[in-house]
Design an enzyme around this catalytic site. Structure first.
Site, short mmCIF file in Angstrom:
data_model
loop_
_atom_site.label_atom_id
_atom_site.label_comp_id
_atom_site.label_asym_id
_atom_site.label_seq_id
_atom_site.Cartn_x
_atom_site.Cartn_y
_atom_site.Cartn_z
N ARG A 14 -1.44 -39.22 -39.51
CA ARG A 14 -0.77 -40.21 -38.66
C ARG A 14 -0.08 -39.59 -37.44
O ARG A 14 0.84 -40.17 -36.87
CB ARG A 14 0.24 -41.03 -39.45
N LYS A 55 -3.28 -40.11 -22.70
CA LYS A 55 -4.42 -40.92 -23.15
C LYS A 55 -5.40 -40.02 -23.87
O LYS A 55 -5.84 -39.00 -23.32
CB LYS A 55 -5.11 -41.58 -21.96
N GLU A 109 -10.48 -36.43 -7.65
CA GLU A 109 -9.22 -37.01 -8.17
C GLU A 109 -8.04 -36.54 -7.32
O GLU A 109 -7.07 -37.28 -7.13
CB GLU A 109 -9.02 -36.64 -9.65
N LYS A 157 0.69 -37.51 -10.89
CA LYS A 157 0.32 -38.19 -12.14
C LYS A 157 1.55 -38.34 -13.04
O LYS A 157 1.78 -39.40 -13.64
CB LYS A 157 -0.78 -37.40 -12.86
N GLU A 215 0.71 -48.48 -19.18
CA GLU A 215 -0.01 -49.34 -18.24
C GLU A 215 0.33 -50.82 -18.44
O GLU A 215 -0.53 -51.68 -18.49
CB GLU A 215 -1.53 -49.10 -18.41
N ARG A 220 0.76 -47.62 -13.65
CA ARG A 220 -0.28 -46.66 -14.02
C ARG A 220 -1.67 -47.13 -13.59
O ARG A 220 -2.57 -46.32 -13.35
CB ARG A 220 -0.22 -46.42 -15.53
N ASN A 266 -6.25 -46.03 -11.02
CA ASN A 266 -7.67 -46.44 -11.02
C ASN A 266 -8.22 -46.63 -9.61
O ASN A 266 -9.32 -47.17 -9.46
CB ASN A 266 -7.84 -47.75 -11.80
N HIS A 298 -11.90 -46.50 -8.93
CA HIS A 298 -12.64 -46.46 -10.19
C HIS A 298 -13.44 -47.73 -10.48
O HIS A 298 -14.46 -47.67 -11.15
CB HIS A 298 -11.70 -46.15 -11.36
N HIS A 333 -17.17 -47.12 -11.45
CA HIS A 333 -17.78 -47.50 -12.73
C HIS A 333 -19.04 -48.32 -12.53
O HIS A 333 -19.93 -48.32 -13.37
CB HIS A 333 -16.77 -48.27 -13.59
N HIS A 343 -18.86 -38.32 -12.65
CA HIS A 343 -17.72 -39.22 -12.47
C HIS A 343 -16.99 -38.95 -11.14
O HIS A 343 -16.71 -39.88 -10.39
CB HIS A 343 -16.77 -39.05 -13.66
N1 LIG Z 1 -7.22 -38.72 -20.83
C1 LIG Z 1 -7.22 -39.05 -19.57
O1 LIG Z 1 -6.23 -39.55 -19.01
C2 LIG Z 1 -8.45 -38.79 -18.77
C3 LIG Z 1 -8.41 -38.87 -17.36
C4 LIG Z 1 -9.56 -38.56 -16.65
C5 LIG Z 1 -10.72 -38.20 -17.32
N2 LIG Z 1 -10.74 -38.13 -18.68
C6 LIG Z 1 -11.95 -37.74 -19.39
O2 LIG Z 1 -12.24 -36.39 -19.06
C7 LIG Z 1 -13.64 -36.18 -19.25
C8 LIG Z 1 -14.16 -35.36 -18.09
O3 LIG Z 1 -13.48 -34.15 -18.07
P1 LIG Z 1 -13.99 -32.91 -17.20
O4 LIG Z 1 -14.31 -33.33 -15.84
O5 LIG Z 1 -12.97 -31.86 -17.42
O6 LIG Z 1 -15.38 -32.56 -17.83
P2 LIG Z 1 -15.85 -31.88 -19.19
O7 LIG Z 1 -14.77 -31.76 -20.19
O8 LIG Z 1 -17.09 -32.61 -19.56
O9 LIG Z 1 -16.22 -30.41 -18.70
C9 LIG Z 1 -17.28 -30.24 -17.78
C10 LIG Z 1 -18.16 -29.07 -18.19
O10 LIG Z 1 -17.47 -27.86 -17.87
C11 LIG Z 1 -17.43 -27.01 -19.02
N3 LIG Z 1 -16.22 -26.22 -18.86
C12 LIG Z 1 -14.93 -26.59 -19.04
N4 LIG Z 1 -14.10 -25.63 -18.61
C13 LIG Z 1 -14.87 -24.62 -18.16
C14 LIG Z 1 -14.59 -23.37 -17.56
N5 LIG Z 1 -13.34 -22.98 -17.29
N6 LIG Z 1 -15.63 -22.57 -17.24
C15 LIG Z 1 -16.91 -22.96 -17.47
N7 LIG Z 1 -17.24 -24.16 -17.98
C16 LIG Z 1 -16.22 -24.97 -18.31
C17 LIG Z 1 -17.49 -27.95 -20.19
O11 LIG Z 1 -17.98 -27.31 -21.35
C18 LIG Z 1 -18.45 -29.02 -19.68
O12 LIG Z 1 -19.77 -28.59 -19.84
C19 LIG Z 1 -14.28 -37.55 -19.37
O13 LIG Z 1 -14.69 -37.75 -20.71
C20 LIG Z 1 -13.17 -38.51 -19.01
O14 LIG Z 1 -13.26 -39.74 -19.71
C21 LIG Z 1 -9.64 -38.41 -19.40
#
Ligand SMILES: NC(=O)c1ccc[n+]([C@@H]2O[C@H](COP(=O)([O-])OP(=O)(O)OC[C@H]3O[C@@H](n4cnc5c(N)ncnc54)[C@H](O)[C@@H]3O)[C@@H](O)[C@H]2O)c1
Length: 386
Positions: free
Chosen positions: A128, A150, A197, A240, A250, A257, A261, A264, A268, A289
């Protein structure tokens, strides 16, 4: 020899759930003592490591945790949207149980946004809820995903379709430690996507000069100049953090918050179209993205120009930033306007059947608009159509 760059700390001000985001260059070996300051010694830790990370990134973190007296179990996690799943969550929950993590123990996520979201969700649900520490290793996860609490995974339905981030929880980390030196192994395309971003953030705080600073330093960020990277990441985290602190869940109907977006709703509508490529090369399809967000931010700026809330000068400056970041400013092959507007209507952020978009305002922040005139949306789509 590595250069000494002063680290920066940004506080996410959430009363009893407040935490620090530490941004620095080559600071991953500080992780052990930093966590110890917060939770004390003798805890068990499940360290979830992004599968793509080289040992040069993961080992100093692991050594640091062990030297600080933690009992560490490691688990590798696959970082793509297909593995942002209940199945991978289940495997990590089992790993946590096998490692005999108790209520006072911790999950540490070392990786990009996918690993951070999955590991955060594991921490949110195991017994939990136990503590999570985020150690982001992509630009996007540093400036966005790791901050704000999130967490969650995608849900694959019986017909094979996927609902993105459909299962999740709000679960604030106890600490975020962003080592910008880890970005040196990230692909250039992923680095550019993170910049989308950052460009979005410049419009959420035009009053603080981040726009000018980003314009001046895009090249330094793309070449990962340590001082510039630490400075810009910390400033983006501050944007942020401020938005999250004001509206954690939000709920603010006037924006809050939801302003994060920006771009976005447009993004999307195009990022799930499999044939769209950011350039002339088909093999680069689909859009990532960040590429879709860059186009979406430009479309939102065009809406704002049409509505009179921002100036042509602002649109031009944002377009130049997107272009200098190596992100697309226009795109070929999109469906017609009606189909795109229909896709926007089905966005998960649509509220009570009403389409909501965020539009920039010159010299201020951004504003939430409900049910914008379809003619304005058509003009916006036309502006990014190649
Ligand atoms: N929680 C939130 O508020 C929030 C906000 C924005 C996005 N997200 C989520 O984040 C995700 C996207 O995250 P991202 O853009 O970091 O992509 P990702 O986590 O998919 O990473 C991109 C690629 O880079 C690789 N990688 C990561 N760090 C590395 C490094 N230092 N060196 C070499 N390779 C590396 C990963 O293995 C992957 O193949 C999405 O699923 C999205 O929904 C969440």
């Amino acid at each position: 020899m590595s250069r000494q760059v002063a680290s920066r700390t940004v506080r996410v001000d959430l009363e009893q759930r407040a935490y620090d985001v530490i941004v620095g260059h080559e600071i991953r070996a500080e992780i052990g003592p930093r966590i110890r300051e917060i939770v004390g010694p003798d805890r068990r830790i499940l360290l979830v490591i992004d599968d793509a990370l080289p040992n040069s990134i993961s080992e100093p973190a692991l050594d640091s945790l062990a030297r600080a007296g933690f009992h560490v179990t490691t688990a590798r996690a696959k970082a793509d949207e297909e593995h942002k799943s209940l199945e991978q969550t289940g495997n990590l929950l089992i790993a946590a149980a096998n490692a005999r993590l108790g209520r006072d123990d911790l999950v540490v996520a070392l990786g990009g946004g996918v690993v951070g979201d999955v590991a955060g969700f594991v921490a949110a649900t195991y017994r939990r809820g136990i503590g999570v520490i985020q150690c982001p290793t992509t630009l996007l996860s540093m400036v966005d995903a790791s901050v704000g609490g999130k967490t969650g995974v995608n849900l694959t339905l019986e017909d094979g379709s996927t609902l993105k981030n459909a299962v999740g929880a709000f679960h604030q980390p106890r600490l975020v430690l962003a080592d910008t030196q880890t970005l040196s192994t990230l692909s250039e395309r992923n680095l550019r996507c993170g910049l989308a971003e950052c460009i979005k953030h410049t419009l959420l705080c035009a009053d603080e000069g981040l726009l000018e600073r980003t314009e001046d330093n895009i090249d330094g960020l793309l070449s990962l100049e340590p001082e510039i990277t630490v400075d810009l990441v910390a400033r983006n985290v501050a944007v942020k953090a401020r938005v999250v602190a004001a509206d954690e869940r939000e709920h603010d109907p006037t924006g809050g918050r939801a302003l994060l977006n920006l771009g976005h709703t447009f993004a999307h509508a195009i990022e799930t179209l499999p044939h769209l490529s950011p350039d002339a090369h088909r093999e680069n399809a689909p859009l990532r993205h960040g590429e879709a967000v860059a186009l979406g931010v430009l479309a939102a700026c065009r809406c704002a120009l049409e509505l009179g809330t921002c100036s042509q000068d602002l649109v031009d400056r944002v377009t130049r930033m997107v272009s200098r970041a190596g992100l697309p400013v226009q795109i070929a092959g999109m469906p017609g306007d009606d189909a795109l507007i229909d896709r926007m209507q089905h966005d998960k952020k649509t509220l009570g059947g009403k389409l909501r978009i965020v539009v920039p305002e010159t010299g201020s922040r951004c504003r939430l608009m409900t049910n914008p005139d379809p003619k304005v949306l058509q003009i916006a789509w036309a502006s990014i159509r190649a």
